[in-house]
Design a protein around this motif. Structure first.
Motif, mmCIF file in Angstrom:
data_model
loop_
_atom_site.group_PDB
_atom_site.id
_atom_site.type_symbol
_atom_site.label_atom_id
_atom_site.label_comp_id
_atom_site.label_asym_id
_atom_site.label_seq_id
_atom_site.Cartn_x
_atom_site.Cartn_y
_atom_site.Cartn_z
ATOM 1 N N THR A 56 0.828 -1.199 0.000
ATOM 2 C CA THR A 56 0.000 0.000 0.000
ATOM 3 C C THR A 56 0.870 1.259 0.000
ATOM 4 N N GLU A 57 0.210 2.390 -0.176
ATOM 5 C CA GLU A 57 0.919 3.672 -0.137
ATOM 6 C C GLU A 57 1.554 3.894 1.228
ATOM 7 N N GLU A 58 0.868 3.487 2.285
ATOM 8 C CA GLU A 58 1.399 3.609 3.639
ATOM 9 C C GLU A 58 2.645 2.740 3.824
ATOM 10 N N GLN A 59 2.610 1.521 3.297
ATOM 11 C CA GLN A 59 3.777 0.639 3.376
ATOM 12 C C GLN A 59 4.949 1.227 2.586
ATOM 13 N N GLU A 60 4.645 1.836 1.460
ATOM 14 C CA GLU A 60 5.701 2.466 0.649
ATOM 15 C C GLU A 60 6.347 3.620 1.410
ATOM 16 N N LEU A 61 5.556 4.380 2.157
ATOM 17 C CA LEU A 61 6.098 5.474 2.970
ATOM 18 C C LEU A 61 7.072 4.921 4.014
ATOM 19 N N VAL A 62 6.686 3.842 4.672
ATOM 20 C CA VAL A 62 7.549 3.214 5.673
ATOM 21 C C VAL A 62 8.845 2.734 5.014
ATOM 22 N N ARG A 63 8.738 2.117 3.856
ATOM 23 C CA ARG A 63 9.922 1.620 3.154
ATOM 24 C C ARG A 63 10.850 2.769 2.755
ATOM 25 N N ARG A 64 10.273 3.830 2.177
ATOM 26 C CA ARG A 64 11.092 4.977 1.743
ATOM 27 C C ARG A 64 11.762 5.675 2.919
ATOM 28 N N LYS A 65 11.013 5.856 4.023
ATOM 29 C CA LYS A 65 11.592 6.499 5.210
ATOM 30 C C LYS A 65 12.723 5.640 5.786
ATOM 31 N N GLY A 66 12.516 4.334 5.798
ATOM 32 C CA GLY A 66 13.560 3.439 6.301
ATOM 33 C C GLY A 66 14.826 3.511 5.469
ATOM 34 N N CYS A 102 15.919 11.241 11.382
ATOM 35 C CA CYS A 102 15.652 10.213 12.399
ATOM 36 C C CYS A 102 14.332 10.469 13.111
ATOM 37 N N LEU A 103 14.066 11.723 13.471
ATOM 38 C CA LEU A 103 12.817 12.037 14.162
ATOM 39 C C LEU A 103 11.608 11.819 13.253
ATOM 40 N N GLU A 104 11.734 12.201 11.978
ATOM 41 C CA GLU A 104 10.652 11.955 11.020
ATOM 42 C C GLU A 104 10.401 10.457 10.861
ATOM 43 N N SER A 105 11.469 9.692 10.749
ATOM 44 C CA SER A 105 11.342 8.243 10.581
ATOM 45 C C SER A 105 10.716 7.606 11.812
ATOM 46 N N HIS A 107 8.673 8.917 13.851
ATOM 47 C CA HIS A 107 7.249 9.259 13.833
ATOM 48 C C HIS A 107 6.474 8.333 12.884
ATOM 49 N N VAL A 108 7.038 8.063 11.717
ATOM 50 C CA VAL A 108 6.388 7.162 10.754
ATOM 51 C C VAL A 108 6.325 5.743 11.311
ATOM 52 N N PHE A 109 7.383 5.300 11.974
ATOM 53 C CA PHE A 109 7.441 3.936 12.501
ATOM 54 C C PHE A 109 6.546 3.728 13.721
ATOM 55 N N ASP A 110 6.252 4.795 14.450
ATOM 56 C CA ASP A 110 5.507 4.683 15.707
ATOM 57 C C ASP A 110 4.219 3.874 15.602
ATOM 58 N N SER A 111 3.456 4.096 14.561
ATOM 59 C CA SER A 111 2.144 3.441 14.484
ATOM 60 C C SER A 111 2.170 2.122 13.714
ATOM 61 N N ARG A 112 3.354 1.638 13.369
ATOM 62 C CA ARG A 112 3.461 0.399 12.603
ATOM 63 C C ARG A 112 3.827 -0.760 13.500
#
Length: 137
Positions: A56-66, A102-105, A107-112
């Motif tokens: 999903t788009e949300e999973q892609e965001l997690v992948r890109r941030k990582g 790191c702080l942005e990442s 934040h993205v990881f928090d709810s996963r």
């Protein structure tokens, strides 16, 4: 601590050469920050590799941030570990960038689910960058 112009990357708390204790403290702080960056890069690369690239788009965001966080942390670690002549301005920019990513990442990881370790590593790296920056002033 601040760097002196042309001071060979040493802290400038003494106008010509730092004391042995100041130099040891600077190198220890630099190592702690580099170590936190390495740990964060590892955790973020692992997190990115676990995400389905066709998800999903949300999973892609997690992948890109990582991926982005892993690359920025790796570059910061290399800058801290390899350069003997440090440019204070360049170092500050790199550390601020690393802290921000790191702080942005985190934040993205928090709810996963399953990303708690990566979020914690990101926050630890951001703290290490903040602490090292504080020691430069």
């Amino acid at each position: 601590m601040a760097f002196g112009a042309g001071g060979g990357g040493y802290p400038r708390s003494v106008t010509s050469t730092p004391s042995q204790a100041e130099l040891i403290r600077f190198l220890e702080d630099r190592f702690v920050c580099a170590q936190a960056c390495t740990e964060c890069a590892r955790a973020c690369a692992l997190r990115a590799s676990l995400v389905d690239p066709d998800g999903t788009e949300e999973q892609e965001l997690v992948r890109r941030k990582g991926i982005m966080c892993a690359e920025v942390c790796d570059a910061t670690c290399r800058m801290l570990a390899e350069q003997s002549q440090l440019d204070e301005t360049g170092l500050r920019v790199q550390l601020e960038w690393c802290r921000s990513v790191c702080l942005e990442s985190a934040h993205v990881f928090d709810s996963r689910p399953g990303a708690e370790e990566a979020a914690a590593s990101c926050r630890a790296c951001a703290r290490a960058c903040t602490d090292f920056l504080a020691g430069l002033t």
